[in-house]
Each structure stands twice: as C-alpha cells, then as structure tokens.
Motif scaffolding. Structure first.
Motif, PDB file in Angstrom:
ATOM      1  N   PRO A   1       5.535 -19.148  10.879  1.00  0.00           N
ATOM      2  CA  PRO A   1       5.770 -19.953   9.674  1.00  0.00           C
ATOM      3  C   PRO A   1       4.495 -20.422   8.971  1.00  0.00           C
ATOM      4  N   PHE A   2       3.384 -20.563   9.707  1.00  0.00           N
ATOM      5  CA  PHE A   2       2.149 -21.052   9.084  1.00  0.00           C
ATOM      6  C   PHE A   2       1.305 -19.923   8.503  1.00  0.00           C
ATOM      7  N   LEU A   3       1.786 -18.668   8.587  1.00  0.00           N
ATOM      8  CA  LEU A   3       1.095 -17.541   7.977  1.00  0.00           C
ATOM      9  C   LEU A   3       1.990 -16.921   6.902  1.00  0.00           C
ATOM     10  N   ASN A   4       1.556 -17.013   5.669  1.00  0.00           N
ATOM     11  CA  ASN A   4       2.285 -16.395   4.553  1.00  0.00           C
ATOM     12  C   ASN A   4       3.739 -16.856   4.482  1.00  0.00           C
ATOM     13  N   GLY A   5       3.963 -18.111   4.870  1.00  0.00           N
ATOM     14  CA  GLY A   5       5.316 -18.663   4.811  1.00  0.00           C
ATOM     15  C   GLY A   5       6.292 -17.973   5.742  1.00  0.00           C
ATOM     16  N   GLY A   6       5.785 -17.358   6.794  1.00  0.00           N
ATOM     17  CA  GLY A   6       6.662 -16.663   7.730  1.00  0.00           C
ATOM     18  C   GLY A   6       7.077 -15.279   7.280  1.00  0.00           C
ATOM     19  N   GLU A   7       6.503 -14.802   6.174  1.00  0.00           N
ATOM     20  CA  GLU A   7       6.851 -13.481   5.648  1.00  0.00           C
ATOM     21  C   GLU A   7       5.833 -12.436   6.094  1.00  0.00           C
ATOM     22  N   PRO A   8       6.258 -11.191   6.270  1.00  0.00           N
ATOM     23  CA  PRO A   8       5.327 -10.124   6.653  1.00  0.00           C
ATOM     24  C   PRO A   8       4.277  -9.880   5.577  1.00  0.00           C
ATOM     25  N   PHE A   9       3.092  -9.481   5.987  1.00  0.00           N
ATOM     26  CA  PHE A   9       2.031  -9.092   5.062  1.00  0.00           C
ATOM     27  C   PHE A   9       2.188  -7.608   4.710  1.00  0.00           C
ATOM     28  N   HIS A  10       1.880  -7.270   3.472  1.00  0.00           N
ATOM     29  CA  HIS A  10       1.947  -5.867   3.049  1.00  0.00           C
ATOM     30  C   HIS A  10       0.593  -5.209   3.334  1.00  0.00           C
ATOM     31  N   VAL A  11       0.418  -4.824   4.596  1.00  0.00           N
ATOM     32  CA  VAL A  11      -0.826  -4.190   5.029  1.00  0.00           C
ATOM     33  C   VAL A  11      -0.499  -2.813   5.596  1.00  0.00           C
ATOM     34  N   PRO A  12      -1.443  -1.888   5.531  1.00  0.00           N
ATOM     35  CA  PRO A  12      -1.190  -0.561   6.109  1.00  0.00           C
ATOM     36  C   PRO A  12      -1.160  -0.640   7.637  1.00  0.00           C
ATOM     37  N   THR A  13      -0.402   0.237   8.248  1.00  0.00           N
ATOM     38  CA  THR A  13      -0.378   0.342   9.708  1.00  0.00           C
ATOM     39  C   THR A  13      -0.899   1.728  10.113  1.00  0.00           C
ATOM     40  N   ILE A  14      -1.281   1.834  11.356  1.00  0.00           N
ATOM     41  CA  ILE A  14      -1.880   3.076  11.853  1.00  0.00           C
ATOM     42  C   ILE A  14      -0.871   3.795  12.742  1.00  0.00           C
ATOM     43  N   GLY A  15      -0.509   5.018  12.370  1.00  0.00           N
ATOM     44  CA  GLY A  15       0.472   5.787  13.127  1.00  0.00           C
ATOM     45  C   GLY A  15      -0.086   6.289  14.446  1.00  0.00           C
ATOM     46  N   ILE A  16       0.823   6.688  15.340  1.00  0.00           N
ATOM     47  CA  ILE A  16       0.411   7.133  16.661  1.00  0.00           C
ATOM     48  C   ILE A  16      -0.359   8.444  16.596  1.00  0.00           C
ATOM     49  N   GLU A  17      -0.041   9.301  15.626  1.00  0.00           N
ATOM     50  CA  GLU A  17      -0.769  10.571  15.501  1.00  0.00           C
ATOM     51  C   GLU A  17      -2.231  10.325  15.157  1.00  0.00           C
ATOM     52  N   VAL A  18      -2.457   9.385  14.244  1.00  0.00           N
ATOM     53  CA  VAL A  18      -3.837   9.023  13.882  1.00  0.00           C
ATOM     54  C   VAL A  18      -4.552   8.416  15.085  1.00  0.00           C
ATOM     55  N   SER A  19      -3.836   7.567  15.814  1.00  0.00           N
ATOM     56  CA  SER A  19      -4.426   6.929  16.995  1.00  0.00           C
ATOM     57  C   SER A  19      -4.858   7.968  18.020  1.00  0.00           C
ATOM     58  N   LEU A  20      -3.988   8.939  18.292  1.00  0.00           N
ATOM     59  CA  LEU A  20      -4.307   9.978  19.270  1.00  0.00           C
ATOM     60  C   LEU A  20      -5.517  10.787  18.819  1.00  0.00           C
ATOM     61  N   SER A  21      -5.586  11.100  17.524  1.00  0.00           N
ATOM     62  CA  SER A  21      -6.720  11.875  16.991  1.00  0.00           C
ATOM     63  C   SER A  21      -8.024  11.104  17.134  1.00  0.00           C
ATOM     64  N   VAL A  22      -7.989   9.805  16.849  1.00  0.00           N
ATOM     65  CA  VAL A  22      -9.185   8.968  16.955  1.00  0.00           C
ATOM     66  C   VAL A  22      -9.644   8.898  18.414  1.00  0.00           C
ATOM     67  N   ILE A  23      -8.708   8.688  19.339  1.00  0.00           N
ATOM     68  CA  ILE A  23      -9.056   8.567  20.758  1.00  0.00           C
ATOM     69  C   ILE A  23      -9.722   9.845  21.266  1.00  0.00           C
ATOM     70  N   ILE A  24      -9.095  10.990  20.985  1.00  0.00           N
ATOM     71  CA  ILE A  24      -9.655  12.265  21.442  1.00  0.00           C
ATOM     72  C   ILE A  24     -10.998  12.536  20.775  1.00  0.00           C
ATOM     73  N   GLY A  25     -11.077  12.261  19.470  1.00  0.00           N
ATOM     74  CA  GLY A  25     -12.319  12.500  18.730  1.00  0.00           C
ATOM     75  C   GLY A  25     -13.478  11.666  19.239  1.00  0.00           C
ATOM     76  N   VAL A  26     -13.241  10.378  19.482  1.00  0.00           N
ATOM     77  CA  VAL A  26     -14.298   9.486  19.971  1.00  0.00           C
ATOM     78  C   VAL A  26     -14.763   9.912  21.356  1.00  0.00           C
ATOM     79  N   LEU A  27     -13.826  10.265  22.240  1.00  0.00           N
ATOM     80  CA  LEU A  27     -14.197  10.698  23.584  1.00  0.00           C
ATOM     81  C   LEU A  27     -14.997  11.996  23.552  1.00  0.00           C
ATOM     82  N   ALA A  28     -14.598  12.923  22.683  1.00  0.00           N
ATOM     83  CA  ALA A  28     -15.326  14.195  22.575  1.00  0.00           C
ATOM     84  C   ALA A  28     -16.747  13.964  22.077  1.00  0.00           C
TER      85      ALA A  28
END
Length: 335
Positions: free
Chosen positions: A281-308
């Motif tokens: 309730p104390f953030l944006n009146g309890g409403e969701p923020f319109h922010v981008p989210t990161i999909g699992i495919e992007v996450s997997l690509s980043v993890i593999i890429g960073v490790l490589a």
C-alpha cells in the motif's frame, strides 16, 4: 505446475537410488578418485539432469523445462565457486585422499536435506508474501557486489562456524583419523573423529552458500519442485566435479566476477517482477508498476553467456600470465 504427491515421492526415491548406486560403486572400497573416474561420473550426472529436463519438457512444456535448466546451470556454476572453500576445508583438516569422496558425499547429503527445508520455507513465504522478492532481489545484488570483491588466495584459512563449535563442545574429538569411521570408542568413552568434523564442516558450509543460491533460483522459477530438483542434481554432481577440476579450478580467476554479474542480474530481475506485481500500500498506492520484466529465455541466455565469457577470459589470462592463477593451499591439487 501441478506436481502430485506421487511425483514428489518418485523423484526423491529416484535421487536416493542414484546416491545409493554412487555409494555402492564408488565408496565400496575407499580409494583415491582418478580424473578419468570423476569425468565419467560428471558426464553421468549431467546426462541425468539433461534427461530429467527433457522429461519436464515432454510432460509439462518448454517453459518449465527452460526454468529447470536455467536453475540447474545457475546452481551448478555457483557450486563451482564453493569448491574453493571445500579445497580449503580438505587442506585444513588434512583429509586423506582415499576418504575425500565419502566426506563430500555425506556432507552434501546433509546439505541437500537442509536445503530442502530452506526451499519449503522460501516457497511458503513467496506464496503468502509476494513482496519478499524485494528482499531477495536486494540481497542478491548485495551478495553479487560482495562476491566481486572476494579474493581466494593461499593465505585464506577456514574458520569454524557455530555448528562445528557446538559439536566440539558436545563430543570429544580424537586427534587422528580412524580409517573412515566417524565415531569410535576408546576406553569405553565415545569420541567423534576428524572425519565426522569435516563432514559437518562441508554440510554446514554448503548450507551457508544456500543463502544466496536459493533466492537466486527462486528468481528463475517459482516452482518448488523445479527449485528442489535443480539443487539436487547440482549437488549430486558436485563431488565428482571437485576431483575433475583439480588444477583447472585455480585457473578460473574471473569466476567470482562472472557469478557476481549473474547474481546481480537475477536480483534486478526479482525487483522488476516485484514492482510489476506490487501490492504494497505504501508503494504506488498498492498498484503494480508498469515496468518491463525479464523472461526466462533471456535469463538462460545471459547465464550461459556470462559463464562462457568468464571461463574463456580466465583461461586466456592464465595462459598469457601463469602467475595470475590462484593458489589454494599446498595440497589443493593433490586429490
């Protein structure tokens, strides 16, 4: 993801069978694990994890399978960094080479049981309080920053934690090893051996590592079944990886930096998701923020890429400047 009770029981039963087979074949006769033997077991456990992931793909779809693989790769890569501490523990307690596999086996089984409790608690928290992702995200970003500043060198020593100190207070400890025995009677009095102490050290130390790895995998999947199985397969293959990597471990000089990037990335991902589903309730009146989210495919690509990139950059650096390799005690490579 609807996982019936029988599936949980069958999965846990299958994992126990794998551990039993490992115990019977490898530890039936204590011996020093060779690189070839370790390589075969690493391939076996990675293949088992891959088959399990393909099974999830077939029965539950690509989304859950991708979440499992992302979680498994993240947990496995974080475990590689943990091996530095395992090497220090083995060196500190002067564990005989023929008993090191058993020490890792029992220690990691203890860690898996304790991680299961952590996972159940984390899943319950997330189900009741979505805002816990803010805490998880901030913690991972902080942990990533700390990890980037971390240095493993030959002067590093293992400091006994509270659990070990409590064991020493309750039980008298013998000065020497007694083959692979954990307990022994001398003049009618029961003692624990250094073998038991080092098992507790491995298990309790891995539990501390779970404080960052469990929030990290919850940032990739919210399914407790996938969180548990990814952790189980990563831990089960960790023992053989310890023997396989040997001197290569000292050459991964940028691993901590790569893992810090991954932890920071997952931390940001968690905070974005927490903002996207905000109900505080104390953030944006309890409403969701319109922010981008990161999909699992992007996450997997980043993890593999960073490790490589981390691995290639580490090996290239050490090849050009051999003195850059890390030193982890005099016995680090004597497995």
């Amino acid at each position: 993801m609807n996982v019936p009770a029988w599936m949980w029981l069958a999965t846990i039963g299958g994992l126990l069978v794998l551990l039993a087979v490992d115990l019977v074949i490898v530890d039936r006769k204590p011996h020093e694990v060779t690189i070839g033997e370790a390589a075969r077991w690493v391939i076996f456990y990675v293949a088992m994890a891959a088959l399990f992931g393909l099974g999830i793909w077939y029965f539950s779809g690509g989304q859950y399978a991708t979440e499992f693989f992302a979680g498994y790769i993240t947990e496995y890569s974080l475990s590689v960094d943990n091996l530095f501490i395992f090497l220090i523990i083995m060196t500190t307690f002067k564990v005989p080479a023929i008993h090191q596999h058993k020490v890792l086996l029992i220690g990691i089984v203890l860690a898996l049981v304790m991680r299961g409790i952590f996972i159940a608690a984390g899943a319950a928290l997330i189900a009741q309080f979505s805002w816990v992702f803010f805490i998880f995200g901030a913690f991972l970003i902080y942990t990533g920053w700390q990890l980037a500043r971390e240095n493993h060198d030959e002067e590093e020593e293992y400091k006994e934690n509270l659990m070990l100190r409590m064991v020493r207070k309750v039980f008298p400890v013998t000065d020497d090893y007694h083959d692979s025995k954990s307990f022994i009677k001398i003049d009618g009095k029961r003692y624990v051996t250094p073998m038991f102490i080092v098992m507790v050290a491995i298990g309790s130390t891995d539990l501390l590592f779970a404080l960052d790895s469990i929030p990290a995998i919850f940032g990739l999947t919210k399914e407790p079944f996938l969180v548990f199985t990814a952790n189980a397969f990563a831990l089960m293959g960790l023992r053989q990886l310890y023997f396989l990597l040997g001197g290569l471990l000292a050459k991964l000089i940028y691993l901590s930096i790569g893992l810090s990037v991954i932890l920071g990335f997952i931390g940001v991902k968690l905070i974005l998701e927490a903002l996207h589903t905000n109900n505080l309730p104390f953030l944006n009146g309890g409403e969701p923020f319109h922010v981008p989210t990161i999909g699992i495919e992007v996450s997997l690509s980043v993890i593999i890429g960073v490790l490589a990139i981390t691995t290639i950059a580490s090996l290239w650096k050490v090849k050009r400047h051999p003195e850059a390799a890390k030193h982890i005690g005099a016995d680090a490579n004597q497995h």
